[in-house]
Design a protein around this motif. Structure first.
Motif, PDB file in Angstrom:
ATOM      1  N   ARG A 151       0.902  -1.116   0.052  1.00  0.00           N
ATOM      2  CA  ARG A 151       0.080  -0.039   0.045  1.00  0.00           C
ATOM      3  C   ARG A 151       1.012   1.125  -0.080  1.00  0.00           C
ATOM      4  N   LEU A 152       1.864   1.077   0.738  1.00  0.00           N
ATOM      5  CA  LEU A 152       2.839   2.441   0.795  1.00  0.00           C
ATOM      6  C   LEU A 152       3.517   2.473  -0.843  1.00  0.00           C
ATOM      7  N   ALA A 153       3.915   1.603  -1.174  1.00  0.00           N
ATOM      8  CA  ALA A 153       4.526   1.656  -2.684  1.00  0.00           C
ATOM      9  C   ALA A 153       3.312   2.027  -3.654  1.00  0.00           C
ATOM     10  N   THR A 154       2.200   1.612  -3.220  1.00  0.00           N
ATOM     11  CA  THR A 154       1.092   2.014  -4.221  1.00  0.00           C
ATOM     12  C   THR A 154       1.127   3.457  -4.298  1.00  0.00           C
ATOM     13  N   ARG A 155       0.875   4.073  -2.985  1.00  0.00           N
ATOM     14  CA  ARG A 155       0.725   5.728  -2.743  1.00  0.00           C
ATOM     15  C   ARG A 155       1.919   6.503  -3.434  1.00  0.00           C
ATOM     16  N   ILE A 156       2.928   5.965  -3.391  1.00  0.00           N
ATOM     17  CA  ILE A 156       4.332   6.526  -3.945  1.00  0.00           C
ATOM     18  C   ILE A 156       3.920   6.542  -5.595  1.00  0.00           C
ATOM     19  N   GLY A 157       3.416   5.420  -5.838  1.00  0.00           N
ATOM     20  CA  GLY A 157       3.445   5.169  -7.526  1.00  0.00           C
ATOM     21  C   GLY A 157       2.473   6.116  -7.936  1.00  0.00           C
ATOM     22  N   GLN A 158       1.344   6.104  -7.278  1.00  0.00           N
ATOM     23  CA  GLN A 158       0.289   7.064  -7.680  1.00  0.00           C
ATOM     24  C   GLN A 158       0.637   8.611  -7.931  1.00  0.00           C
ATOM     25  N   TYR A 159       1.524   8.868  -7.059  1.00  0.00           N
ATOM     26  CA  TYR A 159       2.076  10.196  -7.013  1.00  0.00           C
ATOM     27  C   TYR A 159       2.981  10.646  -8.041  1.00  0.00           C
ATOM     28  N   LEU A 160       3.882   9.397  -8.596  1.00  0.00           N
ATOM     29  CA  LEU A 160       4.705   9.456  -9.843  1.00  0.00           C
ATOM     30  C   LEU A 160       4.197   9.759 -10.940  1.00  0.00           C
ATOM     31  N   ILE A 161       2.972   8.974 -11.234  1.00  0.00           N
ATOM     32  CA  ILE A 161       2.204   9.159 -12.297  1.00  0.00           C
ATOM     33  C   ILE A 161       1.135   9.997 -12.492  1.00  0.00           C
ATOM     34  N   HIS A 162       0.714  10.669 -11.552  1.00  0.00           N
ATOM     35  CA  HIS A 162      -0.478  11.450 -11.289  1.00  0.00           C
ATOM     36  C   HIS A 162      -1.601  10.967 -12.092  1.00  0.00           C
ATOM     37  N   ALA A 163      -2.013   9.859 -11.744  1.00  0.00           N
ATOM     38  CA  ALA A 163      -3.098   9.240 -12.275  1.00  0.00           C
ATOM     39  C   ALA A 163      -4.049   8.585 -11.256  1.00  0.00           C
ATOM     40  N   GLU A 164      -5.259   8.266 -11.242  1.00  0.00           N
ATOM     41  CA  GLU A 164      -6.210   7.680 -10.260  1.00  0.00           C
ATOM     42  C   GLU A 164      -6.165   6.197 -10.521  1.00  0.00           C
ATOM     43  N   LEU A 165      -4.885   5.461 -10.478  1.00  0.00           N
ATOM     44  CA  LEU A 165      -4.980   3.913 -10.768  1.00  0.00           C
ATOM     45  C   LEU A 165      -4.879   3.451  -9.244  1.00  0.00           C
ATOM     46  N   GLN A 166      -5.683   2.644  -8.978  1.00  0.00           N
ATOM     47  CA  GLN A 166      -5.834   2.183  -7.589  1.00  0.00           C
ATOM     48  C   GLN A 166      -4.554   0.928  -7.409  1.00  0.00           C
ATOM     49  N   ASP A 167      -3.980   0.258  -8.380  1.00  0.00           N
ATOM     50  CA  ASP A 167      -3.370  -0.575  -8.220  1.00  0.00           C
ATOM     51  C   ASP A 167      -1.727  -0.315  -9.193  1.00  0.00           C
ATOM     52  N   PRO A 168      -0.916   0.547  -9.084  1.00  0.00           N
ATOM     53  CA  PRO A 168       0.103   0.890  -9.938  1.00  0.00           C
ATOM     54  C   PRO A 168       1.125  -0.056  -9.950  1.00  0.00           C
ATOM     55  N   MET A 169       1.026  -1.026  -8.910  1.00  0.00           N
ATOM     56  CA  MET A 169       2.146  -1.941  -8.822  1.00  0.00           C
ATOM     57  C   MET A 169       1.868  -3.247  -9.152  1.00  0.00           C
ATOM     58  N   SER A 170       0.517  -3.527 -10.052  1.00  0.00           N
ATOM     59  CA  SER A 170       0.214  -4.510 -10.489  1.00  0.00           C
ATOM     60  C   SER A 170       1.148  -4.933 -11.573  1.00  0.00           C
ATOM     61  N   GLY A 171       1.257  -6.574 -11.880  1.00  0.00           N
ATOM     62  CA  GLY A 171       2.238  -7.027 -12.614  1.00  0.00           C
ATOM     63  C   GLY A 171       1.198  -7.960 -13.668  1.00  0.00           C
ATOM     64  N   PHE A 172       0.122  -7.334 -13.772  1.00  0.00           N
ATOM     65  CA  PHE A 172      -0.909  -8.119 -14.538  1.00  0.00           C
ATOM     66  C   PHE A 172      -1.794  -7.197 -15.347  1.00  0.00           C
ATOM     67  N   PHE A 173      -1.609  -6.965 -16.701  1.00  0.00           N
ATOM     68  CA  PHE A 173      -2.019  -5.926 -17.490  1.00  0.00           C
ATOM     69  C   PHE A 173      -2.074  -6.258 -19.038  1.00  0.00           C
ATOM     70  N   MET A 174      -2.933  -5.584 -19.651  1.00  0.00           N
ATOM     71  CA  MET A 174      -3.005  -5.619 -21.089  1.00  0.00           C
ATOM     72  C   MET A 174      -2.962  -4.327 -21.836  1.00  0.00           C
ATOM     73  N   VAL A 175      -2.149  -4.010 -22.852  1.00  0.00           N
ATOM     74  CA  VAL A 175      -1.776  -2.833 -23.459  1.00  0.00           C
ATOM     75  C   VAL A 175      -1.637  -3.028 -25.004  1.00  0.00           C
ATOM     76  N   ARG A 176      -2.096  -2.028 -25.568  1.00  0.00           N
ATOM     77  CA  ARG A 176      -1.978  -1.964 -26.897  1.00  0.00           C
ATOM     78  C   ARG A 176      -0.712  -2.034 -27.510  1.00  0.00           C
ATOM     79  N   ALA A 177      -0.286  -2.572 -28.497  1.00  0.00           N
ATOM     80  CA  ALA A 177       1.154  -2.870 -28.993  1.00  0.00           C
ATOM     81  C   ALA A 177       1.679  -1.408 -29.419  1.00  0.00           C
ATOM     82  N   GLU A 178       0.757  -0.660 -29.991  1.00  0.00           N
ATOM     83  CA  GLU A 178       1.146   0.548 -30.562  1.00  0.00           C
ATOM     84  C   GLU A 178       1.493   1.435 -29.344  1.00  0.00           C
TER      85      GLU A 178
END
Length: 377
Positions: A151-178
């Motif tokens: 949770r501490l790392a999550t709060r630091i991550g949210q501050y870094l990316i300036h996005a309302e992302l609840q789990d910026p530490m997740s290692g499970f995601f899907m992204v467009r290749a472009e």
């Protein structure tokens, strides 16, 4: 002469590529491949394992799977190590328009992949994240210490990316290749948190959605991330602040060198208090050796953790480290003594000047002399 039409491929190109970074996951890869195959039935997919030269037979297990199913591929990296950089290499090694990243230890929920693909397509998103911290998600059976650190790392991550992302530490995601290709040259590739790296490097801000999942318990093997994840995370943050010009290993080396300053002063100060300023040369010499030794062990544990020396190699590595740094140590002691006796700069600033003179030399020499290549651990 008329040109012949190239033969058509025997199977459709993948719509989705699942990238799985591995290290010592020989017991899990077959089960993961089976689960992914079942979850993605009806979808054109491929599964790329990116292995950091595991000594437990993981690459051989993946090759066996690939001989049975051509949708499974292996990238075996020699001389390179790190989860984020492995993910980047895997994502760049495919033509699929959608890229998923998940761990190889069966802790991520592969049944969420079809919903992630549908969501990113139908809602025209850049990235979809499997989240432990939105409603319906969870961390499973984590202990209180691990949960609080996350949770501490999550709060630091949210501050870094300036996005309302609840789990910026997740290692499970899907992204467009472009999207990945548009920001890949700005990625640090450091540590374990590739999602945070992508969010902080993307321009403009990413369109995203989080889907809940519950983190599972590891079924085989043991975690390799617990002891190193915080350190790697801090290095990635430092890299983002300082920029890509300075190598991340030098950042780590410098941070440990900063701790070495305290070790150095902690040795020098009592010597001067016991024997007076006349013993400055003796105290500076002793403090330099002690600080050098502590720096060696910390760098072996953290900065060069992928090249970590063990057993007899550890003793030999310490010896070569001292030998390689001897010129820097001589410059350290000589310059500090000169400043103390000739310019009357005071013992603290004289000692600090000596430390700084030796620092760059120590890094440059030991980077190519003491730690030579990644070792299996």
């Amino acid at each position: 002469m008329s040109q012949q039409t190239p033969a058509q491929p025997s199977c459709a190109p993948p719509m989705l590529t699942v990238v799985v970074p591995t290290y010592k996951e020989a017991e899990s890869v077959a089960e993961l491949a089976r689960r992914v195959s079942l979850a993605l039935e009806g979808i054109d997919w491929e599964l790329i394992f990116v292995d950091d030269d595991s000594p437990d037979g993981t690459p051989e297990r993946v090759r066996e799977l690939a001989r049975q199913d051509p949708r499974i591929r292996l990238i075996q990296r020699i001389g390179r190590r790190g989860l984020s950089s492995a993910c980047i290499e895997g994502m760049l090694a495919t033509s699929a328009p959608f890229l998923a990243v998940m761990d190889g230890d069966l802790q991520h929920d592969e049944t969420l992949l079809p919903r992630m693909l549908q969501t990113i397509e139908t809602e025209n998103l850049d990235i979809v994240i499997g989240s432990r911290y939105v409603e319906g998600g969870g961390v499973g059976e984590w202990n209180a210490k691990r949960h609080s650190m996350s949770r501490l790392a999550t709060r630091i991550g949210q501050y870094l990316i300036h996005a309302e992302l609840q789990d910026p530490m997740s290692g499970f995601f899907m992204v467009r290749a472009e999207v990945l290709r548009s920001c890949v040259r700005r990625l640090s590739g450091v540590g374990f948190k590739i999602l945070l790296d992508i969010f902080s490097a993307a321009e403009p801000p990413l369109r995203f959605r989080e889907l809940p999942f519950t983190f599972r318990q590891r079924e085989a093997g043991s975690s390799k991330l617990e002891q190193a994840v915080l350190w790697e995370y801090l290095l990635m943050l430092a890299q983002k602040v300082i920029g890509p010009v300075i190598p991340v290993r030098f950042i780590a080396f410098s941070l440990i060198g900063g701790l070495g300053v305290f070790v150095h002063m902690a040795v020098l100060w009592p010597v001067l208090n016991l024997f007076g300023t006349g013993a400055f040369l003796l105290g500076q010499s002793a403090a330099t050796l002690v600080a050098m030794t502590s720096n060696f062990f910390l760098n072996n544990l953290l900065t060069y953790r992928d090249m970590r020396l063990r057993g007899k190699q550890l003793l030999w590595g310490w010896f070569t480290f001292v030998m390689a740094c001897s010129v820097g140590a001589l410059a350290n002691v000589g310059i500090a003594d000169y400043l103390f006796n000739q310019s009357h700069s005071g013992w603290f600033f004289s000692a600090l000047a000596g430390i700084l003179v030796g620092a760059v030399w120590n890094y440059a020499v030991t980077a190519v002399y003491t730690w030579k290549r990644p070792r299996s651990t």
